[in-house]
Design a protein around this motif. Sequence first.
Motif, PDB file in Angstrom:
ATOM      1  N   GLY A 213       0.747  -1.121   0.026  1.00  0.00           N
ATOM      2  CA  GLY A 213      -0.077  -0.045  -0.035  1.00  0.00           C
ATOM      3  C   GLY A 213       0.773   1.236  -0.084  1.00  0.00           C
ATOM      4  N   PHE A 214       0.104   2.393   0.070  1.00  0.00           N
ATOM      5  CA  PHE A 214       0.849   3.700  -0.191  1.00  0.00           C
ATOM      6  C   PHE A 214       0.560   4.672   1.082  1.00  0.00           C
ATOM      7  CE2 PHE A 214       0.701   8.316  -1.366  1.00  0.00           C
ATOM      8  CZ  PHE A 214       2.014   8.433  -1.548  1.00  0.00           C
ATOM      9  N   THR A 215       1.731   4.821   1.878  1.00  0.00           N
ATOM     10  CA  THR A 215       1.553   5.671   3.038  1.00  0.00           C
ATOM     11  C   THR A 215       1.582   7.082   2.835  1.00  0.00           C
ATOM     12  OG1 THR A 215       2.796   4.003   4.519  1.00  0.00           O
ATOM     13  CG2 THR A 215       2.538   6.038   5.403  1.00  0.00           C
ATOM     14  N   LEU A 216       0.570   7.798   3.032  1.00  0.00           N
ATOM     15  CA  LEU A 216       0.338   9.294   2.841  1.00  0.00           C
ATOM     16  C   LEU A 216       1.422   9.920   3.407  1.00  0.00           C
ATOM     17  CD1 LEU A 216      -3.534   9.660   3.252  1.00  0.00           C
ATOM     18  CD2 LEU A 216      -2.413   9.729   0.994  1.00  0.00           C
ATOM     19  N   PRO A 217       2.202  10.893   2.926  1.00  0.00           N
ATOM     20  CA  PRO A 217       3.130  11.611   3.600  1.00  0.00           C
ATOM     21  C   PRO A 217       2.485  12.450   4.508  1.00  0.00           C
ATOM     22  CG  PRO A 217       2.348  12.893   1.517  1.00  0.00           C
ATOM     23  CD  PRO A 217       1.720  11.742   1.653  1.00  0.00           C
ATOM     24  N   THR A 218       3.609  12.688   5.606  1.00  0.00           N
ATOM     25  CA  THR A 218       2.873  13.604   6.972  1.00  0.00           C
ATOM     26  C   THR A 218       3.032  15.123   6.705  1.00  0.00           C
ATOM     27  OG1 THR A 218       5.410  13.281   7.571  1.00  0.00           O
ATOM     28  CG2 THR A 218       3.379  11.668   8.490  1.00  0.00           C
ATOM     29  N   THR A 219       4.082  15.400   5.620  1.00  0.00           N
ATOM     30  CA  THR A 219       4.325  17.002   5.583  1.00  0.00           C
ATOM     31  C   THR A 219       3.494  17.266   4.149  1.00  0.00           C
ATOM     32  OG1 THR A 219       6.276  16.432   4.481  1.00  0.00           O
ATOM     33  CG2 THR A 219       6.211  16.924   6.860  1.00  0.00           C
ATOM     34  N   GLU A 220       2.695  18.067   4.056  1.00  0.00           N
ATOM     35  CA  GLU A 220       2.183  18.691   3.059  1.00  0.00           C
ATOM     36  C   GLU A 220       1.459  17.725   2.231  1.00  0.00           C
ATOM     37  OE1 GLU A 220       4.980  20.915   0.678  1.00  0.00           O
ATOM     38  OE2 GLU A 220       5.498  22.254   2.055  1.00  0.00           O
ATOM     39  N   PRO A 221       0.659  16.844   2.862  1.00  0.00           N
ATOM     40  CA  PRO A 221      -0.292  15.949   2.200  1.00  0.00           C
ATOM     41  C   PRO A 221      -1.173  16.555   1.138  1.00  0.00           C
ATOM     42  CG  PRO A 221      -1.141  16.393   4.276  1.00  0.00           C
ATOM     43  CD  PRO A 221       0.028  17.131   4.362  1.00  0.00           C
ATOM     44  N   ILE A 222      -1.361  15.742  -0.101  1.00  0.00           N
ATOM     45  CA  ILE A 222      -2.054  16.322  -1.196  1.00  0.00           C
ATOM     46  C   ILE A 222      -3.500  15.711  -1.181  1.00  0.00           C
ATOM     47  CG2 ILE A 222      -2.509  16.370  -3.574  1.00  0.00           C
ATOM     48  CD1 ILE A 222       0.529  15.926  -3.793  1.00  0.00           C
ATOM     49  N   ALA A 223      -4.392  16.709  -0.840  1.00  0.00           N
ATOM     50  CA  ALA A 223      -5.767  16.149  -0.491  1.00  0.00           C
ATOM     51  C   ALA A 223      -6.420  15.974  -2.123  1.00  0.00           C
ATOM     52  CB  ALA A 223      -6.632  17.255   0.190  1.00  0.00           C
ATOM     53  N   GLY A 224      -7.679  15.336  -2.120  1.00  0.00           N
ATOM     54  CA  GLY A 224      -8.180  15.102  -3.311  1.00  0.00           C
ATOM     55  C   GLY A 224      -8.453  13.842  -3.546  1.00  0.00           C
ATOM     56  N   ILE A 225      -8.647  13.323  -4.857  1.00  0.00           N
ATOM     57  CA  ILE A 225      -8.859  11.898  -5.300  1.00  0.00           C
ATOM     58  C   ILE A 225      -7.815  11.233  -5.628  1.00  0.00           C
ATOM     59  CG2 ILE A 225     -10.534  10.444  -6.580  1.00  0.00           C
ATOM     60  CD1 ILE A 225     -12.269  12.110  -4.846  1.00  0.00           C
ATOM     61  N   TYR A 226      -7.463  10.187  -4.954  1.00  0.00           N
ATOM     62  CA  TYR A 226      -6.596   9.274  -5.328  1.00  0.00           C
ATOM     63  C   TYR A 226      -7.393   8.013  -6.131  1.00  0.00           C
ATOM     64  CZ  TYR A 226      -2.866  11.550  -2.448  1.00  0.00           C
ATOM     65  OH  TYR A 226      -2.217  12.386  -1.806  1.00  0.00           O
ATOM     66  N   GLN A 227      -6.608   7.518  -7.121  1.00  0.00           N
ATOM     67  CA  GLN A 227      -7.185   6.484  -7.772  1.00  0.00           C
ATOM     68  C   GLN A 227      -6.300   5.215  -8.131  1.00  0.00           C
ATOM     69  OE1 GLN A 227      -8.172   6.922 -12.459  1.00  0.00           O
ATOM     70  NE2 GLN A 227     -10.298   7.116 -11.426  1.00  0.00           N
ATOM     71  N   TRP A 228      -6.781   4.010  -7.836  1.00  0.00           N
ATOM     72  CA  TRP A 228      -5.855   2.866  -7.870  1.00  0.00           C
ATOM     73  C   TRP A 228      -6.518   2.412  -9.471  1.00  0.00           C
ATOM     74  CZ3 TRP A 228      -1.977   1.130  -5.570  1.00  0.00           C
ATOM     75  CH2 TRP A 228      -1.882   1.361  -4.175  1.00  0.00           C
ATOM     76  N   VAL A 229      -5.383   2.235 -10.305  1.00  0.00           N
ATOM     77  CA  VAL A 229      -5.644   1.742 -11.727  1.00  0.00           C
ATOM     78  C   VAL A 229      -5.223   0.029 -11.502  1.00  0.00           C
ATOM     79  CG1 VAL A 229      -5.245   2.051 -14.205  1.00  0.00           C
ATOM     80  CG2 VAL A 229      -5.668   3.796 -12.616  1.00  0.00           C
ATOM     81  N   VAL A 230      -5.675  -0.766 -11.732  1.00  0.00           N
ATOM     82  CA  VAL A 230      -5.320  -2.025 -11.938  1.00  0.00           C
ATOM     83  C   VAL A 230      -5.281  -2.850 -13.099  1.00  0.00           C
ATOM     84  CG1 VAL A 230      -5.252  -4.349 -10.561  1.00  0.00           C
ATOM     85  CG2 VAL A 230      -5.903  -2.282  -9.341  1.00  0.00           C
ATOM     86  N   SER A 231      -4.349  -3.279 -13.664  1.00  0.00           N
ATOM     87  CA  SER A 231      -4.282  -3.965 -15.014  1.00  0.00           C
ATOM     88  C   SER A 231      -3.523  -5.297 -14.969  1.00  0.00           C
ATOM     89  CB  SER A 231      -3.058  -3.323 -15.996  1.00  0.00           C
ATOM     90  OG  SER A 231      -3.634  -1.847 -15.984  1.00  0.00           O
ATOM     91  N   TYR A 232      -4.647  -6.626 -15.563  1.00  0.00           N
ATOM     92  CA  TYR A 232      -4.040  -7.634 -15.610  1.00  0.00           C
ATOM     93  C   TYR A 232      -3.285  -7.961 -17.208  1.00  0.00           C
ATOM     94  CZ  TYR A 232      -4.551 -12.729 -16.713  1.00  0.00           C
ATOM     95  OH  TYR A 232      -4.120 -13.845 -17.254  1.00  0.00           O
ATOM     96  N   SER A 233      -2.066  -8.364 -16.974  1.00  0.00           N
ATOM     97  CA  SER A 233      -1.389  -8.567 -18.253  1.00  0.00           C
ATOM     98  C   SER A 233      -1.984  -9.412 -19.328  1.00  0.00           C
ATOM     99  CB  SER A 233       0.118  -9.055 -17.944  1.00  0.00           C
ATOM    100  OG  SER A 233       0.049 -10.460 -17.354  1.00  0.00           O
ATOM    101  N   GLY A 234      -2.904 -10.400 -18.938  1.00  0.00           N
ATOM    102  CA  GLY A 234      -3.350 -11.426 -19.831  1.00  0.00           C
ATOM    103  C   GLY A 234      -2.063 -12.419 -19.870  1.00  0.00           C
ATOM    104  N   ASP A 235      -2.679 -13.858 -20.891  1.00  0.00           N
ATOM    105  CA  ASP A 235      -1.551 -14.711 -21.070  1.00  0.00           C
ATOM    106  C   ASP A 235      -2.036 -15.318 -22.464  1.00  0.00           C
ATOM    107  OD1 ASP A 235      -3.666 -16.548 -20.461  1.00  0.00           O
ATOM    108  OD2 ASP A 235      -2.818 -16.936 -18.615  1.00  0.00           O
TER     109      ASP A 235
END
Length: 301
Positions: A213-235
């Motif tokens: 996972g991603f730990t939010l920074p403790t200094t000057e955090p960026i507020a707003g919408i964070y988006q997880w984009v997940v891609s399956y490579s296929g086979d």
Amino acid sequence: MGIKRKLLKTTMRLRKILVFIIMLSMAFPCTGKVFATVQPTLVIAASPNVTLPSGGTVTLSASAILSGGDASAPPTGSLLFTLTGPDGFSYTQTNAVSENGIYTASITLLTTGPIVGTYTWAAYYGGDANNAAAAGQGHTLVSSAMPTLAVSANPTSVMIGSSSQVLGASANLASGYYPTGTLTFNLLAPGGATVDTEIVTVNGNGTYTTPTGFTLPTTEPIAGIYQWVVSYSGDPNNIPVSSRSDCSVTVPQQADLSITNTVNNATPNVGDTITITVTLTNNGPDSATGVVITDLLPAGL
């Protein structure tokens, strides 16, 4: 005289031979019939085209209809089925032939390795003394599975300063045909910059999560919408697919409040009316909401 006698005897012999041939032809007349093998037909019907399913197995089959063989001497011998496919795949099956009829062959494909592509059934009847050889072909197309991917951000919202400061995600991969390959988790910050990338190995349908996972920074955090984009490579047997999910990150309001009390008469006499003014000042930077002011009066007032 001797020569004439010899010629006469020879002539008599030839006449006897000719008479014998004539009598023989009358006893066994020639009909002009030529005996030859019968030419049967062989028609193949291959199994329908198929898309790889979610799990389970795929069986390819073929039926060969042998017809038109000699009615008085039904076809015998053997019928050879050969199936060829992608990546050098090959399979053979031999059926014994005892008559005109339908003969079948089948095979279940493996669940590993590349199996997508066109498969060709070929059938060959070798013939016998009374029936000529015959052959035919049929085709089956095996198409890639079409997996689905559902992504969930975890958590879906977080406030800076709360106990949960780590953004993670899970992805459910379903409807694949024994999928392999990788899942790539990319986290995009507000503005579109990628702030985290995590890769997970795929071993079948199932739910996969971000390892750290991603730990939010403790200094000057960026507020707003964070988006997880997940891609399956296929086979080789599954097409690629991607999906996304959002997490809302908010920064708590910051307000610097101060309060002052003033009175219009600092030394009133009994019975005088005085005015007490309570002043609340917000020094920012954000607005303050839900503020309640309580000012307790001294005892006796």
